[in-house]
Design an enzyme around this catalytic site. Sequence first.
Site, PDB file in Angstrom:
ATOM      1  N   CYS A   1      -3.420   0.148   4.071  1.00 35.70           N
ATOM      2  CA  CYS A   1      -2.695   1.901   3.431  1.00 35.70           C
ATOM      3  C   CYS A   1      -3.287   2.219   2.436  1.00 35.70           C
ATOM      4  CB  CYS A   1      -1.497   1.150   4.129  1.00 35.70           C
ATOM      5  SG  CYS A   1      -0.456   2.747   3.734  1.00 35.70           S
TER       6      CYS A   1
ATOM      7  N   CYS B   1      -0.862   3.438   0.844  1.00 35.86           N
ATOM      8  CA  CYS B   1       0.842   2.552   0.339  1.00 35.86           C
ATOM      9  C   CYS B   1       0.076   2.513  -1.022  1.00 35.86           C
ATOM     10  CB  CYS B   1       1.362   2.516   1.064  1.00 35.86           C
ATOM     11  SG  CYS B   1       1.353   2.267   3.035  1.00 35.86           S
ATOM     12  N   ASP B   2      -0.812   1.762  -0.708  1.00 31.85           N
ATOM     13  CA  ASP B   2      -0.444   0.649  -2.248  1.00 31.85           C
ATOM     14  C   ASP B   2      -2.184   1.619  -2.755  1.00 31.85           C
ATOM     15  OD1 ASP B   2       0.773  -1.449  -0.900  1.00 31.85           O
ATOM     16  OD2 ASP B   2      -0.728  -2.140   0.207  1.00 31.85           O
TER      17      ASP B   2
END
Length: 306
Positions: free
Chosen positions: A131, A134-135
Amino acid sequence: MYDIIIIGGGAAGLTAALYAGRGGLKALIIEKMFVGGQAATTYEVDNYPGFNERISGPDLVMKMEAHAKKFGAEIKYEDVVDVDVDSIVKTVKTNKSVYEAKVLILAMGANPKELGLDKEKKFRGAGVSYCATCDGAFYRDKEVAVVGGGDTALEDALFLARFCPKVYLIHRRDAFRAVKVLQDAVLENDKIEPVWDSTVEEILGEDQVEGIKVKNLKTNETKDLKVEGLFVAIGVVPNSGLIVKKVETNNAGYIITDENMQTNKFGVFAAGDIREKILRQIVTAAADGAIATYAAERYINENKWE
């Protein structure tokens, strides 16, 4: 009989149970392995509102679980083998027992497809991610690679190019499958280097990702790319095998709902990554769970359950 049975103990399921308890409803979460879903396997989270300091996925999940239990949520760790979504009273059969409820919330989540490489699981959260949104921010000023050729892969590469000096985009074919506007944007971006006709053969490093070995499928030549992040974007698989043909799904297996999380079966709702949607994040899963329980409470009241 429970008011609500929630299948799945991720962010969506835990939030649904929290809202059920606050509304005075008796809720049961049935989870196969451990609560938290994908969030529990996330190394760090820095985009969940209210946590301006990074928090680990497991720590965030523990707080969600404690919050749900504070309001009376019951959690059973059992494997669901069948559900009855057609009767007025919903029935959930597990490997240990049978449970009944007025409402069923499906929150089984989804899992990213993996490359199947050695060290892939070991380095998840230590250089391997599924992701970018996300990261990605953890890799500011670092060189990274994205694997895939569809819309998600190209979107991830464009997103990462905002703060990474170099993004390798590795695709096993000689043309992307993504929509043309994304292809044009990628090919015009000097920070993104397509690596055509290639696959990742090996992840390099001892304790974290230090590079990858890439193989050209046409020439069989291999080369090492020095990257600190590997983002895998080859698809996501919804955990919907239990309910296929029982509720309406799209061609990929995601459950179709309306904006109130209602499926095509009365008294059956879906929330989180298992639902057809454009963004799968912890915050959107939590929002889905809250809406599903609110709509479920209205359903219960309108049907005048005793």
